[in-house]
Design a protein around this motif. Structure first.
Motif, short mmCIF file in Angstrom:
data_model
loop_
_atom_site.label_atom_id
_atom_site.label_comp_id
_atom_site.label_asym_id
_atom_site.label_seq_id
_atom_site.Cartn_x
_atom_site.Cartn_y
_atom_site.Cartn_z
N ASP A 33 32.07 41.64 -17.86
CA ASP A 33 32.87 40.61 -17.08
C ASP A 33 32.70 39.47 -18.08
OD1 ASP A 33 30.03 39.67 -17.12
OD2 ASP A 33 29.80 39.76 -14.97
N TYR A 54 30.89 36.83 -18.54
CA TYR A 54 29.28 36.47 -18.89
C TYR A 54 29.02 37.61 -19.84
CZ TYR A 54 24.32 35.48 -18.66
OH TYR A 54 22.94 35.72 -18.93
N ARG A 94 35.93 30.60 -12.39
CA ARG A 94 35.04 31.45 -12.42
C ARG A 94 34.40 31.94 -14.02
NH1 ARG A 94 37.06 34.80 -9.26
NH2 ARG A 94 36.32 33.78 -7.62
N GLU A 95 35.50 32.37 -14.51
CA GLU A 95 35.17 32.93 -16.13
C GLU A 95 34.63 31.86 -16.84
OE1 GLU A 95 38.47 34.81 -17.47
OE2 GLU A 95 38.20 36.70 -16.21
N GLN A 138 31.08 31.15 -16.01
CA GLN A 138 30.10 32.66 -16.56
C GLN A 138 30.06 32.23 -17.99
OE1 GLN A 138 32.07 36.38 -15.50
NE2 GLN A 138 31.60 35.93 -13.16
N CYS A 139 31.03 31.93 -18.91
CA CYS A 139 30.91 31.79 -20.37
C CYS A 139 29.92 30.49 -20.37
CB CYS A 139 32.32 31.62 -20.98
SG CYS A 139 33.34 32.89 -20.96
N LEU A 145 25.11 38.97 -15.45
CA LEU A 145 24.93 37.82 -14.43
C LEU A 145 24.89 38.15 -13.11
CD1 LEU A 145 24.91 34.87 -14.72
CD2 LEU A 145 27.16 34.79 -14.21
#
Length: 919
Positions: A449, A451, A762-763, A766-767, A801
């Protein structure tokens, strides 16, 4: 001042205290041996260039620094500890400690080393008057202070110049100061009066050197080594420090060799045919790499290979690693994969490759959390029978220890093993020492994903910084992610203003670490091109076969030939997105009747370890690459683990809707192998076909939870329905379809919907989480302190994550409240043997094979009955297990466990079953 031999360095489990000077000399000798026989040519060049010294001067320099690591033991805190030998000189005035309540606490010896080493080095030409970040003396202080796995904070100028004044607990009286100076003088002399480095080294080089210091210390601290040196020291009785060092120098190479610490020596392989003589007709991708790559590679770099399953990426990647390793001087090899199951399978392949490709014994370690349960790895030994012309690949006891697996000449592990190196965990310097001497192959580079990709970006920045060759392999990597990974590697190597990067599909590209130039292949034709028929059925997400338009009804129609004796027998894979769906689907198909009853198997992640292994092995035996096709019809109901963990071949694949990359991976389990004489396809499945059951209404359905992103599901569904049943040309259509589904927000322009924006948000989160968790990029660091964190909790960092799972051990409690491992109540929970504080290894292994991996939220946090027995508290792994108790009544009935909002129980066929609690 003469060195006081009563200043001790080792005492526990020894007949006599071992002098500190002996241990420092031992560690220096061990570091010199590691420099000569373990480090690769590339590592030696990197260290020498990093500090601005000649390569031939680097060994003595590192030996000197390694010897300094425990000079902090020459101080009142360590020498006076209550568990030590309490030497008599402590009562002498010149060895007094600071007085006052504020000095009553002790200071750790590695902290003392960090504090005193810079000032001690000043007497040998090291600059301590400059800013600490520009002082080699301070950098060496941080390195030796980090030998217990964690770096200390950067010192200020006052402490740098006069540590005794800033921290009197280091030992400011004349005896301590004089003895430390004498120890340093001894080390400097026996190491050949090494030159003063010209400059502070890049942070990656300093981390590598730290790893070597740690490794040298560990080898010089092994019980057998210390006892042997102690016996020699006392037998000689002359306190000749130089003679002791010479004896250590003579013995160190054998100790390094005994730990199997050596770079691999590969057979010459200038072509693909030489590397893989058994492949007489290489695939086009392999042939193109074999023809063009050797002429292109002049040193380290990144090779990206993208191709669908079955085009020989694995062998192509191994050949690429061979070419890159030879050109760069990075002789070691590491192969990293996304799951433990794929890692186990790859370990066997790499082990065979190494055995036939190296000219000296080369251990191949298996690295993941349950590697010790792999029967082949656990039983692998020196007595293993080798083919003619092959070398041993057995990894001995030392390389199987915690933290050191990546130090092996060759290693196969999960991606997490490398990703942990970019998290601020203790002893990550050892990971970097192991990684920096290898060429890394990261398989399934698309399988993470946002993360995980962000951690991979940081990993590649560090690998580029260290000049480590990298090979990335992927079947479904989007162009934007591919470019981000290539740019990260080149940025780490020091390049800016990077150009657009694109890779043909199938094809490869090579990014040169030295020049920054990127060379891409044209699209490479494949002999395994095929037309994949994709049929999308819109269904209501129900498990009731009587409901028209429901998922169960459509599934029954697709599987009808398997229940019809008049039809050819065949095999079908049904992939569900959740474990409950898989369990319900399995039950429905098992109960379905017809003129023929197919065999129905269930495989998912919430089964006991032994059961997953047994079913997986059964499937490999029935549908693996060398298996004869079964005559009985077979249905396998599985979850996402079928995407990567199974090298099996089905006649038809039916899947719930999933993002396109996952669907293509699932489809790759259909018509995967050329059958030849091993059987034939049924008439109803002569061509590759994927049936997609796409739920109507809300995406994803409530029953799926958040297993997949809404935007990716919608975009996949739209793409497939817009194609109106048009076959997917593999590989021709794959790249374009991937780019359509996985397009980034800034490329979608006015086509964006709310779920696209939510996906982007959301990405981004996560990053950001990955950036917060990871160590800084190497180009921004002059201080080693941020590379580790002393106060970090074991579970505070993760490579995945949301990975909040734990191992659950189902147990059974009888009417007398005794606890058993089986519902028949015949095998009690094991306890440590009489006189032992821990369970033995075999007992722990047996327990783990009974466990189920499940989310931590499944069991209540504070429930006493779910805690592991107190008797297991000192046994690693066993102490972390959670118990799932089943009450067994006197008549043998097994009751389920009420976990609060849901009910849990282990079913012999279904695995762990979770149902709502009805209050």
């Amino acid at each position: 001042m003469p060195i006081n031999s009563l200043i001790w360095g080792k005492f526990d489990d020894l007949p006599f205290p071992y002098p500190l000077a002996c241990h420092l000399l031992d560690t220096a000798a061990m570091a010199a041996a590691l420099w000569n026989s373990y480090l690769t040519d590339a590592q030696r060049r990197m260290v020498a260039e990093g500090f601005g010294v000649a390569v031939e001067e680097g060994g003595g320099l590192l030996a000197f620094w390694a010897g300094l690591h425990d000079v902090g033991k020459c101080g009142p805190s360590f020498q006076g500890q209550s568990s030590g030998p309490q030497p008599g000189f402590l009562s002498e005035p010149e060895f007094s400690g600071p007085q006052g309540w504020m000095y009553e606490g002790s200071v750790r010896h590695e902290r003392v080393s960090h504090l005193v080493v810079p000032a001690l080095l000043a007497g040998y030409g090291y600059d301590v008057a400059c800013r600490p970040g520009r002082s080699v003396a301070h950098q060496v202080g941080q390195i030796v202070g980090g030998h217990h796995g964690v770096y200390g904070a950067m010192l200020d100028r006052v402490t740098l110049a006069d540590p005794c004044r800033a921290e009197p607990r280091v030992g400011a009286s004349a005896g301590w100061v004089g003895q430390r100076a004498a120890l340093v003088e001894l080390l400097h002399a026996v190491c050949g009066r090494p030159v003063v480095p010209a400059r502070v080294a890049p942070v990656g080089v300093a981390v590598l050197v730290t790893g070597l210091v740690v490794l040298a210390d560990w080898l010089a601290s092994k019980a057998g080594w210390v006892l042997a040196r102690l016996e020699q020291w006392r037998a000689m009785g002359d306190e000749d420090w130089v003679a002791h060092f010479e004896r250590a120098v003579d013995a160190a190479p054998a100790a390094v060799a005994g730990a199997q610490l050596a770079a691999p020596v590969w057979r010459s392989a200038g072509s693909f045919a030489e590397a893989f003589p058994r492949i007489t007709e290489p695939y086009a991708l392999q042939a193109d790499l074999g023809r063009r790559l050797p002429e292109l590679v002049r040193g380290a770099g990144l090779l990206l290979v993208t191709a669908p399953t079955g085009d020989g990426k694995t062998e192509g990647g191994l050949f690429g690693a061979r070419v890159l390793g030879a050109a760069s001087g990075c002789a070691g090899l590491a192969v990293l994969l996304p799951t433990m199951a794929t890692t186990d399978a790859m370990w066997s392949r790499v082990r065979a490759y190494v055995a036939g490709s190296t000219v000296e014994d080369t251990p191949v370690t298996l690295l993941h959390g349950l590697a010790w349960l792999n029967a082949d790895y656990a039983l692998d030994g020196a007595e293993a029978v080798l083919d003619d012309g092959c070398t041993s690949t057995t990894a001995g006891e030392f390389l199987r220890r915690r933290h050191v697996g990546l130090l092996s000449g060759a290693a196969v592990g999960t991606w997490d093993q490398a990703a942990m190196a970019v998290l601020p965990v203790r002893f990550n310097a050892l990971r970097w020492l192991g990684l920096s001497g290898k060429t890394l192959i990261i398989d399934e580079a698309h399988a993470y994903d946002a993360y995980g990709h962000a951690l991979t970006v940081r990993l590649l920045e560090w690998l580029g910084h260290l000049g480590v060759p990298v090979v990335l392999l992927s079947a479904t990597l989007s162009g934007s992610i591919a470019q981000r990974l290539v740019h990260a590697y080149l940025a780490g190597a020091g390049h800016a203003g990077l150009p657009e990067v694109s890779c043909a599909y199938p094809g490869w590209l090579f990014a040169d670490a030295d020049s920054g130039q990127v060379t891409a292949s044209p699209t490479i034709p494949t002999a395994r091109a095929r037309e994949l028929q994709v049929d999308v059925h819109s269904v209501r997400h129900t498990h009731t076969t009587s409901e028209p338009g429901g998922r169960a009804r459509h599934l029954a129609e697709q599987l009808a030939p398997l229940y019809d004796a008049a039809q050819d027998a065949g095999s079908v894979l049904v992939v569900c997105n959740t474990v409950p769906d898989a369990q319900k689907t399995y039950l429905a198909l098992s109960r379905k009747s017809g003129s023929r009853r197919p065999q129905v198997l269930l495989l998912h992640a919430r089964m006991p370890v032994w059961q997953r292994e047994e079913i997986t092995n059964t499937l490999i035996g029935m549908l693996g690459p060398t298996a004869t096709r079964p005559k009985q019809s077979l249905i396998v109901v599985s979850t996402q683990i079928a995407e990567q963990s199974l090298d099996v071949d089905f006649d038809l694949v039916v899947s719930d809707l999933a993002p396109l990359a996952q669907l293509l991976q699932r489809a790759g389990r259909g018509h995967r192998h050329l059958l030849g004489s091993r059987g034939r396809r049924p008439a109803w499945a002569l061509k590759p076909r994927l049936v997609v059951l796409s739920p109507t209404g809300q995406l994803p359905p409530r029953a799926w939870g958040e297993v997949y992103d809404t935007a990716l599901l919608r975009r996949t569904h739209t793409l497939l329905t817009d194609r109106a049943g048009q076959p997917v040309s593999v590989p021709g259509d794959v790249a374009g379809m991937i780019e359509t589904v996985y397009a980034e927000l800034n490329h979608l322009a006015d086509q964006t919907l709310q779920d696209d924006r939510e996906r982007a948000r959301r990405e981004a989160v996560q990053c950001a989480a990955a950036d917060t968790a990871a160590i800084p990029a190497p180009g921004s660091l002059t201080d080693l302190y941020p590379v580790t964190a002393r106060d970090i909790e074991a579970g505070a960092v993760t490579t995945r994550l949301g990975a909040d799972s734990e191992r659950i051990l189902p147990i059974y409690t009888d009417h007398a409240n005794r606890r058993w491992l089986d519902p028949s109540c015949t095998t009690e929970l094991p306890m440590p043997a009489h006189g032992s504080k821990r369970l033995d290894r075999n007992s722990v292994a047996d327990l783990i094979r009974l466990t189920v991996q499940a989310p931590a939220r499944y069991l209540p946090d504070r429930a006493v009955e779910t805690k592991a027995p107190q008797e297991w508290s000192t046994t690693p792994v066993a102490a972390e297990l959670r118990l799932l108790p089943h009450c067994v009544t006197s008549d043998g009935a097994v009751h389920r466990y009420d976990a609060g909002g849901h009910i849990l129980h282990l079913d012999a066929q279904l695995g762990l079953v979770r149902t709502p609690a009805h209050r």
